[in-house]
Design a protein around this motif. Structure first.
Motif, PDB file in Angstrom:
ATOM      1  N   LYS A 283       2.151   1.632   6.260  1.00 32.87           N
ATOM      2  CA  LYS A 283       1.560   1.616   4.930  1.00 32.87           C
ATOM      3  C   LYS A 283       0.149   2.210   4.876  1.00 32.87           C
ATOM      4  O   LYS A 283      -0.233   2.769   3.849  1.00 32.87           O
ATOM      5  CB  LYS A 283       1.519   0.172   4.407  1.00 32.87           C
ATOM      6  CG  LYS A 283       2.880  -0.491   4.336  1.00 32.87           C
ATOM      7  CD  LYS A 283       3.849   0.265   3.431  1.00 32.87           C
ATOM      8  CE  LYS A 283       3.456   0.219   1.973  1.00 32.87           C
ATOM      9  NZ  LYS A 283       4.471   0.873   1.106  1.00 32.87           N
ATOM     10  N   VAL A 284      -0.640   2.058   5.930  1.00 29.39           N
ATOM     11  CA  VAL A 284      -2.014   2.583   5.925  1.00 29.39           C
ATOM     12  C   VAL A 284      -2.043   4.009   6.464  1.00 29.39           C
ATOM     13  O   VAL A 284      -2.680   4.897   5.898  1.00 29.39           O
ATOM     14  CB  VAL A 284      -2.958   1.675   6.739  1.00 29.39           C
ATOM     15  CG1 VAL A 284      -4.368   2.256   6.784  1.00 29.39           C
ATOM     16  CG2 VAL A 284      -2.989   0.269   6.133  1.00 29.39           C
ATOM     17  N   MET A 285      -1.316   4.229   7.573  1.00 30.37           N
ATOM     18  CA  MET A 285      -1.295   5.560   8.179  1.00 30.37           C
ATOM     19  C   MET A 285      -0.179   6.433   7.626  1.00 30.37           C
ATOM     20  O   MET A 285      -0.148   7.642   7.888  1.00 30.37           O
ATOM     21  CB  MET A 285      -1.145   5.414   9.702  1.00 30.37           C
ATOM     22  CG  MET A 285      -2.313   4.673  10.350  1.00 30.37           C
ATOM     23  SD  MET A 285      -2.018   4.273  12.096  1.00 30.37           S
ATOM     24  CE  MET A 285      -1.934   5.903  12.808  1.00 30.37           C
ATOM     25  N   ALA A 480       0.300 -10.411   5.154  1.00 35.72           N
ATOM     26  CA  ALA A 480      -0.028 -10.384   3.733  1.00 35.72           C
ATOM     27  C   ALA A 480      -1.543 -10.405   3.519  1.00 35.72           C
ATOM     28  O   ALA A 480      -2.082  -9.635   2.712  1.00 35.72           O
ATOM     29  CB  ALA A 480       0.631 -11.561   3.023  1.00 35.72           C
ATOM     30  N   VAL A 481      -2.256 -11.289   4.231  1.00 30.03           N
ATOM     31  CA  VAL A 481      -3.709 -11.396   4.065  1.00 30.03           C
ATOM     32  C   VAL A 481      -4.397 -10.106   4.521  1.00 30.03           C
ATOM     33  O   VAL A 481      -5.285  -9.576   3.831  1.00 30.03           O
ATOM     34  CB  VAL A 481      -4.261 -12.604   4.855  1.00 30.03           C
ATOM     35  CG1 VAL A 481      -5.789 -12.605   4.828  1.00 30.03           C
ATOM     36  CG2 VAL A 481      -3.724 -13.907   4.283  1.00 30.03           C
ATOM     37  N   LEU A 485      -6.627  -7.471   2.296  1.00 27.90           N
ATOM     38  CA  LEU A 485      -8.009  -7.125   2.618  1.00 27.90           C
ATOM     39  C   LEU A 485      -8.190  -5.609   2.718  1.00 27.90           C
ATOM     40  O   LEU A 485      -9.222  -5.062   2.294  1.00 27.90           O
ATOM     41  CB  LEU A 485      -8.420  -7.782   3.934  1.00 27.90           C
ATOM     42  CG  LEU A 485      -8.556  -9.317   3.912  1.00 27.90           C
ATOM     43  CD1 LEU A 485      -8.841  -9.843   5.318  1.00 27.90           C
ATOM     44  CD2 LEU A 485      -9.652  -9.752   2.950  1.00 27.90           C
ATOM     45  N   VAL A 486      -7.195  -4.920   3.261  1.00 30.63           N
ATOM     46  CA  VAL A 486      -7.257  -3.454   3.348  1.00 30.63           C
ATOM     47  C   VAL A 486      -7.259  -2.832   1.957  1.00 30.63           C
ATOM     48  O   VAL A 486      -8.075  -1.945   1.653  1.00 30.63           O
ATOM     49  CB  VAL A 486      -6.081  -2.915   4.187  1.00 30.63           C
ATOM     50  CG1 VAL A 486      -5.960  -1.401   4.023  1.00 30.63           C
ATOM     51  CG2 VAL A 486      -6.262  -3.256   5.647  1.00 30.63           C
ATOM     52  N   VAL A 487      -6.356  -3.291   1.100  1.00 32.02           N
ATOM     53  CA  VAL A 487      -6.280  -2.753  -0.275  1.00 32.02           C
ATOM     54  C   VAL A 487      -7.579  -3.017  -1.024  1.00 32.02           C
ATOM     55  O   VAL A 487      -8.115  -2.136  -1.705  1.00 32.02           O
ATOM     56  CB  VAL A 487      -5.076  -3.371  -1.022  1.00 32.02           C
ATOM     57  CG1 VAL A 487      -5.102  -2.974  -2.497  1.00 32.02           C
ATOM     58  CG2 VAL A 487      -3.765  -2.928  -0.395  1.00 32.02           C
ATOM     59  N   LEU A 499     -10.024  -0.917   8.352  1.00 36.76           N
ATOM     60  CA  LEU A 499     -10.282  -1.934   9.372  1.00 36.76           C
ATOM     61  C   LEU A 499     -10.528  -3.318   8.780  1.00 36.76           C
ATOM     62  O   LEU A 499     -10.670  -4.297   9.523  1.00 36.76           O
ATOM     63  CB  LEU A 499     -11.498  -1.538  10.221  1.00 36.76           C
ATOM     64  CG  LEU A 499     -11.393  -0.236  11.024  1.00 36.76           C
ATOM     65  CD1 LEU A 499     -12.693   0.018  11.782  1.00 36.76           C
ATOM     66  CD2 LEU A 499     -10.212  -0.274  11.984  1.00 36.76           C
ATOM     67  N   GLU A 500     -10.580  -3.416   7.452  1.00 35.03           N
ATOM     68  CA  GLU A 500     -10.932  -4.686   6.810  1.00 35.03           C
ATOM     69  C   GLU A 500      -9.930  -5.798   7.130  1.00 35.03           C
ATOM     70  O   GLU A 500     -10.296  -6.964   7.235  1.00 35.03           O
ATOM     71  CB  GLU A 500     -11.035  -4.498   5.294  1.00 35.03           C
ATOM     72  CG  GLU A 500     -12.201  -3.630   4.849  1.00 35.03           C
ATOM     73  CD  GLU A 500     -13.546  -4.242   5.224  1.00 35.03           C
ATOM     74  OE1 GLU A 500     -13.857  -5.347   4.754  1.00 35.03           O
ATOM     75  OE2 GLU A 500     -14.281  -3.601   6.002  1.00 35.03           O
ATOM     76  N   GLY A 501      -8.673  -5.445   7.279  1.00 34.81           N
ATOM     77  CA  GLY A 501      -7.646  -6.457   7.545  1.00 34.81           C
ATOM     78  C   GLY A 501      -7.825  -7.170   8.872  1.00 34.81           C
ATOM     79  O   GLY A 501      -7.286  -8.262   9.080  1.00 34.81           O
ATOM     80  N   LEU A 502      -8.590  -6.582   9.794  1.00 39.31           N
ATOM     81  CA  LEU A 502      -8.767  -7.168  11.126  1.00 39.31           C
ATOM     82  C   LEU A 502      -9.715  -8.358  11.129  1.00 39.31           C
ATOM     83  O   LEU A 502      -9.748  -9.110  12.115  1.00 39.31           O
ATOM     84  CB  LEU A 502      -9.283  -6.103  12.093  1.00 39.31           C
ATOM     85  CG  LEU A 502      -8.339  -4.926  12.351  1.00 39.31           C
ATOM     86  CD1 LEU A 502      -9.032  -3.871  13.181  1.00 39.31           C
ATOM     87  CD2 LEU A 502      -7.062  -5.400  13.044  1.00 39.31           C
TER      88      LEU A 502
END
Length: 543
Positions: A283-285, A480-481, A485-487, A499-502
């Motif tokens: 989804k991100v890459m 999901a969390v 956070l990435v979105v 990188l926010e999801g990390l």
């Protein structure tokens, strides 16, 4: 060559050890097969999350549909603690064997029925509701499965090899995900893209019912755990496992310590390495899903034996050092790893090859509104390093012109699929493999760690709850969390939004690392205590 013995006692000891090893291998095979199949059933939903988002949720907002699918996936994890309480109680009263026979059947039929649910376009919102109910049943069943299998194997194991033997159970989670990916790949390659999208995605769900049938027959012929059978015969089993597990303040302290000092961190590291890495690439890459499945399967296949290695090592040096080092390495390495992953497929930095740009436009009638059209602008770019990007921009065009939303033309639906070159593919496999190494360090010793914390009479109940809160709630919510956070980071314009999801796994694992380092001990325990005794942690080592 026949083995020689100096005394009859040596011969008898050798024969007894051989017989015990043969018995434990039978126990391992029977327990692991059933647990592997349950993990396969549970993970097939996550492995197909991208496809299921288009089948059971409205298609007009792909991001919301994907988040809804991840939330439904997470719901199965959230109810696992309730399954742990319900089935853990049965396991401590009735027995380990019969309890995880029931969980196997519930899991198998729930998975099969998910493959039978009509799509959203056919029955509307009843589709996601039915899938959610079945997903909750899966979570309840898995909540009772793991504790039973881990306790059963541990109570058959020799004390000095408990970490080694129970680590085979630990391989089943990763193996279940690996097999789910293989089944999906085989199904995809056996069908056309249109056939897979139409009905082929249901096949992996249907296959599970056959595997469950085989596992049920094997498990039905298993004997009860010898330690539990002995305790039951002597009348030493618990009459109220829930009260003795959580009403006893001393035991409840160890439940909390197991959760916040080990399992919470293990849960987020597990799901970062095995699920978030997969959804991040998809989804991100925007890497093509079949290629992601292949890379994940290879990384998991190579790393899976390390579960046994670290389980064996925990018998030598203790459970705590291995788990704490695994958490520390993950916390330090996650951001550099994911930054390297993202940059490896950074399209903006690549050069389009000569004659590497292809564009075309197609128009078809809208499936629901016969007077409207769907216009697809297809673009394909081939880059000099061999990377290929396919991008479809789909516009809904009404008879009177473009669809207007809030005074502006509706934004097009954009679908991007990137196929990476071989060098990048091997780099990504290595980066995922490193993450799975962290998983094997924290997860390989965890079963032995948990069964050693609690007395025989309430072991199933006491160990199941912290395990399934740590993995089901803290770990299960991670995809999901992290995606949310990435979105949010991307919408807020953060330069490293990807990188926010990390932050979620890093913070949770960091808290767990501090508590575990300060309060867990390193000595492995016996499994044969019958009573809860109020002792200080120094007198009653945790690990």
């Amino acid at each position: 060559m026949a083995k020689k013995f100096n005394t009859q006692e040596e011969h008898d000891a050798y024969v007894a050890e051989r017989k015990k090893n043969k018995t434990i291998w039978g126990v391992i095979m029977a327990s692991s097969l059933g647990t592997l199949i349950e993990w396969y059933d549970f993970y097939i939903f996550g492995s197909l999350a991208v496809v299921l988002a288009t089948k059971f949720f409205p298609a007009d907002n792909p991001t919301a549909a994907f988040l809804s699918t991840l939330a439904t996936f997470a719901a199965g994890f959230v109810v696992r603690p309730f399954g742990a309480l319900f089935f853990g109680r049965l396991g401590d009263i009735i027995g380990r064997k019969y309890t995880f026979l029931v969980t196997l059947l519930i899991m198998g039929f729930s998975t099969f029925l998910i493959g039978c649910v009509p799509e959203y376009e056919t029955i509307g919102y009843a589709a996601p509701v039915l899938v959610l109910i079945l997903r909750l049943l899966q979570g309840l069943a898995l909540g009772g499965e793991y504790g039973g299998a881990a306790t059963y194997v541990a109570e058959y194991s020799q004390p000095h090899r408990r970490g080694y033997w129970t680590s085979w159970i630990q391989t089943t989670a990763t193996s279940g995900l690996f097999i789910s990916l293989i089944v999906i790949l085989v199904t995809k390659t056996s069908l056309s893209p249109e056939e897979f999208d139409s009905w082929g995605w249901r096949v992996p769900f249907w296959i599970s019912i056959l595997m469950v049938g085989v596992s049920y027959v094997i498990r039905r012929n298993m004997a009860e755990s010898p330690l539990f059978a002995k305790a039951k015969k002597e009348g030493k089993t618990s009459k109220n496992p829930l009260k003795e597990s959580f009403g006893n303040k001393f035991n409840f302290k160890f439940v909390l310590l197991a959760l916040f000092g080990a399992v919470m961190g293990q849960g987020v590291i597990w799901y970062t390495g095995q699920f978030y890495s997969m959804s991040f690439m998809q989804k991100v890459m925007n890497i093509e899903s079949a290629q992601v499945d292949t890379m994940m399967a290879l990384a998991l296949f190579v790393a899976t034996p390390l579960f046994v290695l670290f389980g064996w090592l925990s018998d030598k040096i203790g459970r705590k050092p291995i788990m704490m080092i695994g958490m520390l390495l993950a916390i330090i390495a996650y951001r550099p790893i994911y930054k390297a992953m993202y940059n490896s497929v950074h399209i903006e930095s690549k050069v389009v090859a000569k004659n590497g740009l292809t564009e075309k436009r197609t128009v078809k009638v809208h499936a629901k509104i016969s007077t409207d059209s769907l216009i697809t602008f297809h673009q394909e770019k081939v880059f000099t390093d061999g990377t290929v990007m396919k991008k479809d921009s789909i516009v809904h065009w009404a008879a009177a012109g473009p669809i207007i939303v809030n005074g502006k033309p509706e934004a097009p639906l954009i679908k991007t699929a990137i196929t990476v070159n071989p060098d990048t593919r091997w780099l990504l496999i290595m980066l995922v493999f490193i993450q799975v190494v962290f998983v094997t360090m924290v997860y390989g010793p965890i079963a032995a760690f948990l069964v050693e914390m609690f007395p025989l009479k309430i072991r199933y109940t006491s160990m199941s709850l912290p395990y399934h809160i740590g993995n089901g709630v803290f770990g299960g919510l991670l995809p999901a969390v992290a995606t949310y956070l990435v979105v949010s980071g991307k919408d807020a314009g953060h330069s490293e939004w990807y990188l926010e999801g990390l932050w979620y796994p890093i913070v949770v694992a960091g808290v767990c690392l501090i508590i575990g380092t300060l309060y867990l001990k390193t000595k492995n325990k016996s499994l044969e205590e019958d009573e809860l005794v109020e002792e200080t942690p120094a007198e009653n080592p945790v690990v």
